[in-house]
Design an enzyme around this catalytic site. Sequence first.
Site, short mmCIF file in Angstrom:
data_model
loop_
_atom_site.label_atom_id
_atom_site.label_comp_id
_atom_site.label_asym_id
_atom_site.label_seq_id
_atom_site.Cartn_x
_atom_site.Cartn_y
_atom_site.Cartn_z
N HIS A 26 0.59 -6.02 4.14
CA HIS A 26 -0.76 -6.15 4.67
C HIS A 26 -1.29 -7.57 4.45
O HIS A 26 -0.68 -8.39 3.79
CB HIS A 26 -1.72 -5.11 4.08
CG HIS A 26 -2.17 -5.36 2.67
ND1 HIS A 26 -3.20 -4.68 2.08
CD2 HIS A 26 -1.72 -6.23 1.72
CE1 HIS A 26 -3.37 -5.11 0.85
NE2 HIS A 26 -2.49 -6.03 0.60
N CYS A 38 -4.23 -12.24 -1.25
CA CYS A 38 -4.10 -11.18 -0.24
C CYS A 38 -4.45 -11.68 1.15
O CYS A 38 -4.25 -10.97 2.14
CB CYS A 38 -4.94 -9.97 -0.62
SG CYS A 38 -4.15 -8.95 -1.88
N HIS A 51 2.01 -9.82 2.83
CA HIS A 51 2.74 -9.57 1.57
C HIS A 51 2.82 -8.06 1.41
O HIS A 51 2.09 -7.32 2.08
CB HIS A 51 2.01 -10.22 0.38
CG HIS A 51 0.66 -9.64 0.14
ND1 HIS A 51 -0.45 -10.02 0.85
CD2 HIS A 51 0.25 -8.65 -0.68
CE1 HIS A 51 -1.48 -9.32 0.46
NE2 HIS A 51 -1.10 -8.46 -0.47
N HIS A 87 3.27 -4.28 -0.84
CA HIS A 87 2.97 -3.50 -2.05
C HIS A 87 3.85 -2.25 -2.07
O HIS A 87 4.17 -1.70 -1.03
CB HIS A 87 1.51 -3.05 -2.09
CG HIS A 87 0.54 -4.16 -2.31
ND1 HIS A 87 0.32 -4.73 -3.54
CD2 HIS A 87 -0.26 -4.82 -1.45
CE1 HIS A 87 -0.59 -5.68 -3.42
NE2 HIS A 87 -0.96 -5.76 -2.16
N ASP A 102 5.23 3.84 5.93
CA ASP A 102 6.34 3.29 5.13
C ASP A 102 7.12 2.22 5.92
O ASP A 102 7.50 2.44 7.06
CB ASP A 102 7.28 4.41 4.70
CG ASP A 102 8.28 3.94 3.65
OD1 ASP A 102 7.92 3.07 2.82
OD2 ASP A 102 9.43 4.42 3.66
N HIS A 103 7.34 1.07 5.27
CA HIS A 103 8.03 -0.07 5.87
C HIS A 103 7.33 -0.56 7.13
O HIS A 103 7.98 -1.01 8.08
CB HIS A 103 9.51 0.25 6.13
CG HIS A 103 10.32 0.27 4.87
ND1 HIS A 103 10.21 1.29 3.95
CD2 HIS A 103 11.21 -0.61 4.36
CE1 HIS A 103 11.01 1.04 2.92
NE2 HIS A 103 11.61 -0.12 3.14
N GLU A 126 -2.20 0.70 -5.77
CA GLU A 126 -1.70 -0.48 -5.07
C GLU A 126 -0.75 -1.25 -5.98
O GLU A 126 0.22 -1.85 -5.54
CB GLU A 126 -2.85 -1.37 -4.60
CG GLU A 126 -2.41 -2.46 -3.63
CD GLU A 126 -3.58 -3.18 -3.02
OE1 GLU A 126 -3.82 -3.01 -1.82
OE2 GLU A 126 -4.28 -3.90 -3.76
NI NI Z 1 -2.36 -7.04 -1.28
#
Ligand code: NI
Length: 135
Positions: free
Chosen positions: A15, A34, A40, A42, A80-81, A125
């Site tokens: 995100h 962020c 990047h 998580h 996911d992914h 997160e």
């Molecule tokens: Ni982040």
Amino acid sequence: MKVKVSRRAHFNSAHRLYRPDWSFEKNDEIFGKCNNPNFHGHNYELIVSVFGEIDQETGFVIDVKILKDLIKSEIENAFDHKNLNIEVPEFKNLNPTAENIAVVIWNKLRPHIDSDKDLEVTLYETPRNFVSFSG
Ligand code: NI
């Protein structure tokens, strides 16, 4: 007798936190790392809890197999992914903060849970940062 039943799940997503109507400097000030334009990732940990009366026939509040399959079809398959900003329509105009992701997850699951039961979503997160939403 009311009992809370929980299922833990996991997804990896990318995100970026930013507002297009703010300058890069302002986004940087508020969202820090962020706001990386290249995104990047998580490793999100998700705990979905259903709270309600024990069914006298089955002894279940909810069949955890049903809960597991629901999380898989509604959340893992969608998130996911994936790049949340780009690939998940709910975040087209919504910053994918942990808070907003938890609310989106709750809204996706709520229609599938019996209305006489309470639903709570907790989203990690990072191992130390987590949020909860229960409607
Ligand atoms: Ni982040």
